[in-house]
Design an enzyme around this catalytic site. Structure first.
Site, PDB file in Angstrom:
ATOM      1  N   GLY A 232      25.424  -6.129  23.154  1.00 18.87           N
ATOM      2  CA  GLY A 232      26.436  -7.213  23.103  1.00 18.87           C
ATOM      3  C   GLY A 232      27.586  -6.604  22.144  1.00 18.87           C
ATOM      4  N   HIS A 233      28.483  -7.280  21.988  1.00 18.02           N
ATOM      5  CA  HIS A 233      29.738  -6.719  21.272  1.00 18.02           C
ATOM      6  C   HIS A 233      29.730  -6.429  19.891  1.00 18.02           C
ATOM      7  CE1 HIS A 233      29.946 -10.264  18.766  1.00 18.02           C
ATOM      8  NE2 HIS A 233      29.675 -10.913  19.716  1.00 18.02           N
ATOM      9  N   ASN A 234      30.281  -5.115  19.446  1.00 16.46           N
ATOM     10  CA  ASN A 234      30.126  -4.462  18.227  1.00 16.46           C
ATOM     11  C   ASN A 234      28.659  -4.086  17.940  1.00 16.46           C
ATOM     12  OD1 ASN A 234      32.336  -6.960  17.889  1.00 16.46           O
ATOM     13  ND2 ASN A 234      33.052  -5.216  16.806  1.00 16.46           N
TER      14      ASN A 234
END
Length: 336
Positions: A232-234
């Site tokens: 996922g993001h980050n």
């Protein structure tokens, strides 16, 4: 874009005193005086003191915490306001779609037929790009990289040297991020960050690594990722970690170096796994894990109320067993 223009364009109702030029949306700890940030949870209020953000979306009850140098943009739902504002900063996949048909030349790079390349792309020498690869605007690819058929690199993705990505993987797609209205409607958060993959990383087939909301999703040096993995993001994966197939890492998961994720492990968001920790297949992780430890455990899904009763019963019985065992040991000690 002026602050007033941004608020009007996306129907964000709030008051402000200084109509400054807004350059970006940013995290509180990385924002500049021309950036806007937001606070949706009380635990982030402590970041206001040192933040250089020009303005912050915030609830009225917390607005007194905002320093005088920063504008408090008071709204009922800061997360929703941020989501609406993010649409002003969306970065296109191809800024000029017609440019993909223009011939491009790269020194000492092998590019096979039916590869699509956007503007501002850099590819290092001795890299090999197989048919059907799509490379969006602004992508940077290092030396000795291999992209197998149908790999897609979204805008501004960075691959350092000696990166191999197998067929069908997607690097830099939108993260799964939405804010919610009072009616339960979902408002997309535009992700304006990137993915950076450091040197000597190998990524299997049909894996997806989402770009950051802002900043970077970071895969550090020497990481090895299997097929069918979702990151996922980050997220930040520490050096030389191993991720086996069908693992899912929720947004903002971070790890130390040499972490091992067994197949089908699931990690909740905003958690940290310490270095040299190993997690057995099918484990569900819902808390931070310390370094140098091994974890395992898979429980089939059940109705939530049944799950709560099950956990309580399991915990109670386990503690009873521990007490019984201690008592038995104590009795044996005194008898001897």
């Amino acid at each position: 874009m002026k602050l007033s223009e941004l608020l009007n364009a996306y129907s964000i109702e709030t008051e402000f005193s200084n109509d400054f030029e807004v350059h970006a949306l940013a995290e509180l700890n990385k924002a500049t005086p021309n950036d806007i940030s937001y606070i949706d949870q009380a635990r982030y209020l402590k970041l206001l003191k040192d933040s250089k953000a020009g303005a912050v979306f915030i609830r009225k009850k917390e607005s007194s915490k905002v320093p005088k140098r920063m504008q408090a943009l008071v709204v009922d739902n800061p997360h929703l306001a941020f989501a609406k504002a993010s649409h002003a900063f969306k970065i296109p996949f191809f800024k000029n779609p017609e440019s993909v048909n223009e011939p491009k030349h790269f020194e000492r790079v092998t590019i096979m037929p039916n590869v699509v390349i956007g503007e501002g792309v850099e590819i290092g020498e001795n890299s090999l790009i197989y048919p059907g690869v799509v490379i969006a605007d602004g992508v940077k690819i290092g030396k000795n990289c291999i992209l197998y058929p149908r790999v897609t690199l979204y805008q501004n993705t960075i691959l350092e040297d000696n990166v191999t990505i197998h067929a069908g993987s997607v690097i830099g797609g939108d993260g799964f991020g939405y804010a919610h209205t009072a009616l339960g409607e979902h408002v997309k958060i535009e992700h304006v960050g990137i993915v950076r993959i450091q040197k000597n990383v190998e990524i299997g087939a049909n894996t997806a690594i989402d770009r950051a909301v802002f900043g970077e999703t970071l895969i550090k040096e020497g990481v090895k990722i299997d097929n069918l993995v979702q990151i996922g993001h980050n997220c930040v994966l520490g050096e030389h970690s191993i991720v086996v197939s069908q693992v899912g890492l929720s947004g903002s998961t971070t790890t130390g170096r040499n972490v091992v994720f067994g197949g089908q492990v699931g990690i909740g968001g905003h958690l940290h796994v310490g270095e040299f920790t190993q997690i057995g297949g099918k484990s569900a992780v819902g808390k931070d894990l310390p370094p140098n430890t091994n974890f395992a455990g898979a429980i089939p899904a059940m109705e939530i109320h049944e799950w709560h009763h099950f956990l309580a019963h399991l915990r109670t019985n386990f503690r009873k067993q521990q007490k019984t065992s201690l008592l038995q040991k104590a009795k044996g000690f005194f008898k001897s």
